[in-house]
Write an enzyme that holds these catalytic residues in place. Structure first.
Site, PDB file in Angstrom:
ATOM      1  N   LYS A 167       0.528  -1.141  -0.090  1.00  0.00           N
ATOM      2  CA  LYS A 167       0.218   0.431  -0.143  1.00  0.00           C
ATOM      3  C   LYS A 167       0.857   1.092  -0.320  1.00  0.00           C
ATOM      4  O   LYS A 167       0.568   2.291  -0.713  1.00  0.00           O
ATOM      5  CB  LYS A 167      -0.942  -0.094   0.941  1.00  0.00           C
ATOM      6  N   ASP A 201     -10.918   2.684   1.183  1.00  0.00           N
ATOM      7  CA  ASP A 201     -11.049   2.529   2.784  1.00  0.00           C
ATOM      8  C   ASP A 201     -12.055   3.152   3.232  1.00  0.00           C
ATOM      9  O   ASP A 201     -12.738   3.219   4.036  1.00  0.00           O
ATOM     10  CB  ASP A 201      -9.946   1.518   3.405  1.00  0.00           C
ATOM     11  N   GLY A 222      -2.647  -1.000  13.393  1.00  0.00           N
ATOM     12  CA  GLY A 222      -1.927  -1.305  12.428  1.00  0.00           C
ATOM     13  C   GLY A 222      -2.396  -0.877  10.573  1.00  0.00           C
ATOM     14  O   GLY A 222      -3.405   0.920  10.596  1.00  0.00           O
TER      15      GLY A 222
END
Length: 288
Positions: free
Chosen positions: A80, A120, A143
């Site tokens: 990512k 997200d 996380g």
């Protein structure tokens, strides 16, 4: 982007050299995204195909997205952050958390143009609009997904909160980024908004039958979010519903972020009913 015509009866056209391809890149690919997107391609009669991949060379993989004219690419851990330097444009949703989960290839430009975002973050921001309550927030986890959820909450106006994480290094770092407090354990802490961004309650995991927050903490809350998607009804969500609290489930988060990806890839926004059906199909256990 011009779309191929829909076919009669909601069936996708046969695969040809002109079929538009979208992919995902993850260290441990799952069938969830593949099922979700291909289900909707079939439902809407779109000439698209979605396939999951893993790679040991993320730079080469993103180069392949560009060189092969792949339309969309979903990005999961551990890629990512690494992909941010490999694209042409990073949208605010990804810059806000220094992480990408969606890349769209603008095929109208010669050689393509890769634009990165984080759906997200966008999904959580949309979902928390339905919460009729104010913070503080008690968020368990530190996380990558906790970073996305925490930043989305903070940027939506939830400026006061506490990060609970056993790892003091990652926990304090996330708390500092968000301007929240830090605690190693939930203990007697309470807050109006409880958020679980850990694997606690995940099907097949060691804490499958446990809740991220104990009953007294849940009963003192005004709303609960759990990002665990399988099952949608985690022990935490079950306890929150029993207490009469509004909830946001992990299934809702993953479905909405996937719908955001789908629209970016295809230019088509599926209905809420279509998203729900695709989400339910994507989370079915494998058979055979």
């Amino acid at each position: 982007m011009s779309l191929p015509p829909l076919t009669a009866g909601g069936r996708r056209p046969p695969l040809t050299k002109d079929t538009t391809v979208c992919i995902s890149l993850a260290a441990r690919p799952s069938n969830i995204g593949t099922r979700f997107h291909n289900y909707l391609y079939e439902e809407l009669g779109l000439d698209f195909l979605y396939k999951a991949f893993t790679t040991t060379d993320i730079a080469a993989a993103i180069g392949g997205v560009r060189a092969l004219g792949i339309r969309g690419c979903s990005v999961s851990m551990p890629f990512k952050k690494a992909v941010m330097s490999l694209v042409d444009e990073v949208e605010p949703s990804a810059r806000a958390i220094d992480a990408v989960n969606t890349i769209v290839n603008d095929l109208s430009e010669p050689g393509g143009r890769l634009v990165a975002s984080n759906t997200d973050y966008l999904a959580v921001q949309q979902l928390v609009e339905q919460l009729d309550c104010e913070g503080p927030v008690l968020l368990r986890g530190s996380g990558g997904m906790a970073n996305a959820v925490g930043a989305a909450l903070r940027d939506k106006g939830f400026r006061d909160g506490t990060i609970v994480a056993r790892n003091p290094e990652t926990g304090r770092a996330l708390a500092d980024r968000l301007g929240y407090g830090y605690a190693p354990e939930v203990g007697t802490l309470t807050a109006p908004i409880l958020v679980n961004v850990t694997p606690i309650g995940m099907a097949g995991g060691p804490d499958e039958h446990h809740s991220a927050f104990e009953p007294p903490t849940v009963e003192a809350a005004a709303a609960v979010m759990d990002v665990v998607a399988m099952p949608a009804e985690t022990p935490l969500i079950t306890a929150a519903r029993a207490a009469g609290l509004p909830v946001i489930t992990g299934a809702e988060v993953i479905a909405l972020q996937a719908a955001e990806q789908f629209e970016r890839y295809t230019g088509v926004r599926p209905t809420a009913e279509q998203v729900a059906a695709a989400s339910a199909y994507s989370r079915q256990p494998a058979t055979g």
